[in-house]
Design a protein around this motif. Structure first.
Motif, PDB file in Angstrom:
ATOM      1  N   LEU A   1       9.978  32.444  37.644  1.00 51.25           N
ATOM      2  CA  LEU A   1       9.561  33.430  36.649  1.00 51.25           C
ATOM      3  C   LEU A   1      10.578  33.542  35.519  1.00 51.25           C
ATOM      4  CD1 LEU A   1       7.624  35.654  35.715  1.00 51.25           C
ATOM      5  CD2 LEU A   1       8.871  37.256  37.181  1.00 51.25           C
ATOM      6  N   GLY A   2      11.859  33.599  35.886  1.00 51.50           N
ATOM      7  CA  GLY A   2      12.896  33.708  34.862  1.00 51.50           C
ATOM      8  C   GLY A   2      12.934  32.500  33.951  1.00 51.50           C
ATOM      9  N   LEU A   3      12.697  31.323  34.520  1.00 51.15           N
ATOM     10  CA  LEU A   3      12.695  30.106  33.703  1.00 51.15           C
ATOM     11  C   LEU A   3      11.530  30.108  32.725  1.00 51.15           C
ATOM     12  CD1 LEU A   3      14.434  27.541  33.526  1.00 51.15           C
ATOM     13  CD2 LEU A   3      12.710  26.403  34.942  1.00 51.15           C
ATOM     14  N   GLN A   4      10.364  30.564  33.183  1.00 52.67           N
ATOM     15  CA  GLN A   4       9.208  30.633  32.288  1.00 52.67           C
ATOM     16  C   GLN A   4       9.455  31.614  31.142  1.00 52.67           C
ATOM     17  OE1 GLN A   4       6.262  28.766  32.291  1.00 52.67           O
ATOM     18  NE2 GLN A   4       7.533  27.568  33.686  1.00 52.67           N
ATOM     19  N   LEU A   5      10.036  32.773  31.458  1.00 48.40           N
ATOM     20  CA  LEU A   5      10.344  33.749  30.411  1.00 48.40           C
ATOM     21  C   LEU A   5      11.383  33.204  29.444  1.00 48.40           C
ATOM     22  CD1 LEU A   5      10.485  37.040  32.520  1.00 48.40           C
ATOM     23  CD2 LEU A   5       8.693  36.339  30.921  1.00 48.40           C
ATOM     24  N   PHE A   6      12.371  32.479  29.973  1.00 47.10           N
ATOM     25  CA  PHE A   6      13.414  31.904  29.129  1.00 47.10           C
ATOM     26  C   PHE A   6      12.824  30.910  28.140  1.00 47.10           C
ATOM     27  CE2 PHE A   6      16.352  28.284  28.503  1.00 47.10           C
ATOM     28  CZ  PHE A   6      17.344  28.926  27.786  1.00 47.10           C
ATOM     29  N   PHE A   7      11.970  30.017  28.622  1.00 50.03           N
ATOM     30  CA  PHE A   7      11.403  28.994  27.755  1.00 50.03           C
ATOM     31  C   PHE A   7      10.386  29.555  26.767  1.00 50.03           C
ATOM     32  CE2 PHE A   7      12.658  25.713  31.026  1.00 50.03           C
ATOM     33  CZ  PHE A   7      13.560  25.073  30.196  1.00 50.03           C
TER      34      PHE A   7
ATOM     35  N   ARG B   1      10.065  32.999  25.769  1.00 50.32           N
ATOM     36  CA  ARG B   1      10.401  34.216  25.025  1.00 50.32           C
ATOM     37  C   ARG B   1      11.734  34.149  24.280  1.00 50.32           C
ATOM     38  NH1 ARG B   1       7.139  38.449  26.919  1.00 50.32           N
ATOM     39  NH2 ARG B   1       5.152  37.480  27.501  1.00 50.32           N
ATOM     40  N   SER B   2      12.672  33.359  24.753  1.00 51.65           N
ATOM     41  CA  SER B   2      13.999  33.354  24.125  1.00 51.65           C
ATOM     42  C   SER B   2      14.095  32.277  23.047  1.00 51.65           C
ATOM     43  CB  SER B   2      15.082  33.126  25.179  1.00 51.65           C
ATOM     44  OG  SER B   2      15.023  31.802  25.669  1.00 51.65           O
ATOM     45  N   PRO B   3      14.869  32.536  21.980  1.00 52.76           N
ATOM     46  CA  PRO B   3      15.058  31.511  20.939  1.00 52.76           C
ATOM     47  C   PRO B   3      15.682  30.228  21.483  1.00 52.76           C
ATOM     48  CG  PRO B   3      15.791  33.668  20.169  1.00 52.76           C
ATOM     49  CD  PRO B   3      15.515  33.815  21.632  1.00 52.76           C
ATOM     50  N   LEU B   4      16.634  30.366  22.383  1.00 55.10           N
ATOM     51  CA  LEU B   4      17.280  29.181  22.957  1.00 55.10           C
ATOM     52  C   LEU B   4      16.292  28.363  23.777  1.00 55.10           C
ATOM     53  CD1 LEU B   4      20.084  27.922  22.939  1.00 55.10           C
ATOM     54  CD2 LEU B   4      20.577  29.155  25.062  1.00 55.10           C
ATOM     55  N   GLY B   5      15.435  29.065  24.521  1.00 49.54           N
ATOM     56  CA  GLY B   5      14.419  28.363  25.299  1.00 49.54           C
ATOM     57  C   GLY B   5      13.435  27.625  24.413  1.00 49.54           C
ATOM     58  N   ARG B   6      13.069  28.242  23.288  1.00 44.00           N
ATOM     59  CA  ARG B   6      12.154  27.574  22.355  1.00 44.00           C
ATOM     60  C   ARG B   6      12.809  26.337  21.747  1.00 44.00           C
ATOM     61  NH1 ARG B   6      11.063  33.124  20.542  1.00 44.00           N
ATOM     62  NH2 ARG B   6       9.093  33.837  21.445  1.00 44.00           N
ATOM     63  N   GLU B   7      14.107  26.413  21.490  1.00 43.04           N
ATOM     64  CA  GLU B   7      14.807  25.238  20.962  1.00 43.04           C
ATOM     65  C   GLU B   7      14.796  24.095  21.975  1.00 43.04           C
ATOM     66  OE1 GLU B   7      18.705  26.288  19.689  1.00 43.04           O
ATOM     67  OE2 GLU B   7      18.009  27.608  18.065  1.00 43.04           O
ATOM     68  N   MET B   8      14.965  24.429  23.251  1.00 48.53           N
ATOM     69  CA  MET B   8      14.905  23.394  24.280  1.00 48.53           C
ATOM     70  C   MET B   8      13.520  22.780  24.365  1.00 48.53           C
ATOM     71  SD  MET B   8      17.246  24.767  27.446  1.00 48.53           S
ATOM     72  CE  MET B   8      17.013  23.207  28.308  1.00 48.53           C
ATOM     73  N   ARG B   9      12.499  23.622  24.267  1.00 46.06           N
ATOM     74  CA  ARG B   9      11.125  23.098  24.277  1.00 46.06           C
ATOM     75  C   ARG B   9      10.860  22.216  23.066  1.00 46.06           C
ATOM     76  NH1 ARG B   9       7.146  27.893  24.577  1.00 46.06           N
ATOM     77  NH2 ARG B   9       5.632  26.184  24.629  1.00 46.06           N
ATOM     78  N   ALA B  10      11.410  22.606  21.920  1.00 44.83           N
ATOM     79  CA  ALA B  10      11.223  21.797  20.712  1.00 44.83           C
ATOM     80  C   ALA B  10      11.855  20.417  20.891  1.00 44.83           C
ATOM     81  CB  ALA B  10      11.843  22.508  19.509  1.00 44.83           C
ATOM     82  N   CYS B  11      13.034  20.366  21.498  1.00 44.23           N
ATOM     83  CA  CYS B  11      13.679  19.074  21.751  1.00 44.23           C
ATOM     84  C   CYS B  11      12.862  18.228  22.722  1.00 44.23           C
ATOM     85  CB  CYS B  11      15.085  19.287  22.312  1.00 44.23           C
ATOM     86  SG  CYS B  11      16.259  19.920  21.102  1.00 44.23           S
ATOM     87  N   ALA B  12      12.226  18.885  23.684  1.00 38.55           N
ATOM     88  CA  ALA B  12      11.411  18.148  24.646  1.00 38.55           C
ATOM     89  C   ALA B  12      10.165  17.573  23.988  1.00 38.55           C
ATOM     90  CB  ALA B  12      11.019  19.072  25.803  1.00 38.55           C
ATOM     91  N   VAL B  13       9.565  18.320  23.061  1.00 40.00           N
ATOM     92  CA  VAL B  13       8.333  17.853  22.410  1.00 40.00           C
ATOM     93  C   VAL B  13       8.630  16.762  21.390  1.00 40.00           C
ATOM     94  CG1 VAL B  13       6.431  18.542  20.906  1.00 40.00           C
ATOM     95  CG2 VAL B  13       7.146  20.043  22.784  1.00 40.00           C
ATOM     96  N   ASN B  14       9.603  17.000  20.504  1.00 38.93           N
ATOM     97  CA  ASN B  14       9.926  16.018  19.459  1.00 38.93           C
ATOM     98  C   ASN B  14      11.388  16.226  19.051  1.00 38.93           C
ATOM     99  OD1 ASN B  14      10.214  14.528  16.996  1.00 38.93           O
ATOM    100  ND2 ASN B  14       7.989  14.570  16.745  1.00 38.93           N
ATOM    101  N   ARG B  15      12.253  15.381  19.604  1.00 38.68           N
ATOM    102  CA  ARG B  15      13.677  15.563  19.374  1.00 38.68           C
ATOM    103  C   ARG B  15      14.046  15.359  17.906  1.00 38.68           C
ATOM    104  NH1 ARG B  15      18.373  13.173  23.294  1.00 38.68           N
ATOM    105  NH2 ARG B  15      20.168  14.071  22.220  1.00 38.68           N
ATOM    106  N   THR B  16      13.424  14.374  17.261  1.00 33.40           N
ATOM    107  CA  THR B  16      13.731  14.102  15.849  1.00 33.40           C
ATOM    108  C   THR B  16      13.364  15.287  14.966  1.00 33.40           C
ATOM    109  OG1 THR B  16      13.366  11.740  16.200  1.00 33.40           O
ATOM    110  CG2 THR B  16      13.330  12.528  13.923  1.00 33.40           C
ATOM    111  N   ALA B  17      12.169  15.840  15.188  1.00 34.93           N
ATOM    112  CA  ALA B  17      11.739  16.996  14.407  1.00 34.93           C
ATOM    113  C   ALA B  17      12.646  18.194  14.666  1.00 34.93           C
ATOM    114  CB  ALA B  17      10.297  17.336  14.739  1.00 34.93           C
ATOM    115  N   ALA B  18      13.069  18.372  15.927  1.00 33.31           N
ATOM    116  CA  ALA B  18      13.965  19.481  16.242  1.00 33.31           C
ATOM    117  C   ALA B  18      15.300  19.332  15.511  1.00 33.31           C
ATOM    118  CB  ALA B  18      14.186  19.553  17.752  1.00 33.31           C
ATOM    119  N   LEU B  19      15.816  18.089  15.446  1.00 36.11           N
ATOM    120  CA  LEU B  19      17.059  17.839  14.725  1.00 36.11           C
ATOM    121  C   LEU B  19      16.919  18.177  13.246  1.00 36.11           C
ATOM    122  CD1 LEU B  19      18.183  14.465  16.352  1.00 36.11           C
ATOM    123  CD2 LEU B  19      19.443  16.621  16.413  1.00 36.11           C
ATOM    124  N   LEU B  20      15.774  17.819  12.665  1.00 38.43           N
ATOM    125  CA  LEU B  20      15.535  18.096  11.252  1.00 38.43           C
ATOM    126  C   LEU B  20      15.447  19.597  10.976  1.00 38.43           C
ATOM    127  CD1 LEU B  20      12.952  15.278  10.438  1.00 38.43           C
ATOM    128  CD2 LEU B  20      15.365  15.380   9.744  1.00 38.43           C
TER     129      LEU B  20
END
Length: 296
Positions: free
Chosen positions: A155-161, A163-182
């Protein structure tokens, strides 16, 4: 089979399945960030239990577990910083070999530090014979601790990914690392964080199950195999599917002892893994991205 025995097998299967699910989620966190399978994930579970047992000699049990999780998270971070980050354009196979080497190194270090003996943390409540009775089911308080801790981690991991800005950044890197870098996301730091999270989850799971299954220097290898099997069944990268797959694997293992000797229980996981890889290599809920593992 009596109703009471059926429920006892079911509870045992759910307990072990919850631990397999946590290990599988640890695999998925790193896979989503790097595209590799961290075969040292089982050693994180083993280290959590072993380090907590050592700290418990001087600290209260709660703080011993907290310290063990923190130290294991540090080891996870050092693993990424020392063995992964310095590589320039590393290949997937190269990183796989590195994680296998680190797992062997951690196992040998544990052998020299704690020896070949079997160790365990004390029960969090009561002792080995303490049990709560619910109709035909007898439930150990330690089993309840395992299930509660695993549920809170998921549950905590789901909320982290989500709801939190840091979790969203990790998800962005997982989806498209190049776009996240940009977009200004520091992808390398996200990779380090993925190792820290997976190490922490594994360590906490190792502390929870130590009073039940005991802890030994080589116990991480079997847990890594079970967690990897659950990750493959659920589909690499799909953490919620890994929970269902882990529970399924645990229940199948628990009931398998009615058909095969206990010594062959691990064969259930291996057979199921091979079956899934032959029939549906992407996993029951996986995507085609997981097909890259077929090359190895």
């Amino acid at each position: 089979m009596s109703l009471e025995l059926f429920f006892q097998y079911l509870v045992a299967g759910i307990t072990y399945g919850a631990v397999y699910a946590v290990v599988a989620i640890g695999f998925n966190i790193i896979y989503n960030s790097t595209g590799i399978i961290n075969f040292a994930q089982g050693e994180f579970v083993m280290l959590g239990g072993m380090i907590a047992i050592t700290f418990a000699q001087w600290l209260p049990l709660f703080w011993a577990i907290v310290a063990a999780v923190a130290v294991t998270m540090l080891i996870g971070a050092l693993m990424e910083l020392c063995c992964i980050r310095w590589l320039r354009e590393p290949g997937i196979l190269q990183m796989l070999i590195i994680t296998i080497g680190v797992s062997i190194l951690l196992r040998e270090a544990a052998l020299h530090l704690w020896g070949e003996g079997i160790h365990s943390l004390p029960y969090f409540y009561g002792d080995a014979i303490t049990a709560w009775t619910f109709g035909p089911v007898r439930l150990s308080p330690q089993v309840a601790w395992v299930l509660l801790a695993c549920a809170l981690m998921v549950l905590g991991l789901q909320l982290f990914f989500n709801r939190s800005p840091l979790g969203r950044e990790m998800r962005a890197c997982a989806v498209n690392r190049t776009a996240a870098l940009l977009c200004g996301v520091k992808a390398r730091n996200m990779v380090t964080l993925s190792f820290v999270l997976s190490a922490g989850m594994g360590a906490l799971a190792g502390c929870m199950i130590s009073p039940i299954t005991y802890t030994q220097y080589d116990s991480g290898a079997a847990l890594a195999l079970k967690g990897f099997t659950a990750a493959i069944i659920g589909g690499l990268g799909n953490s919620m599917a890994a929970v269902a797959a882990g529970l399924l694997l645990g229940i199948l293992e628990a009931f398998s002892i009615t058909l095969v000797p206990l010594a062959f229980q691990d064969a259930v996981s291996v057979s199921l893994l091979l079956l899934i890889l032959f029939i549906k290599p992407h996993g029951l809920f996986g995507s085609s991205e997981a097909a890259r593992l077929k090359a190895f």
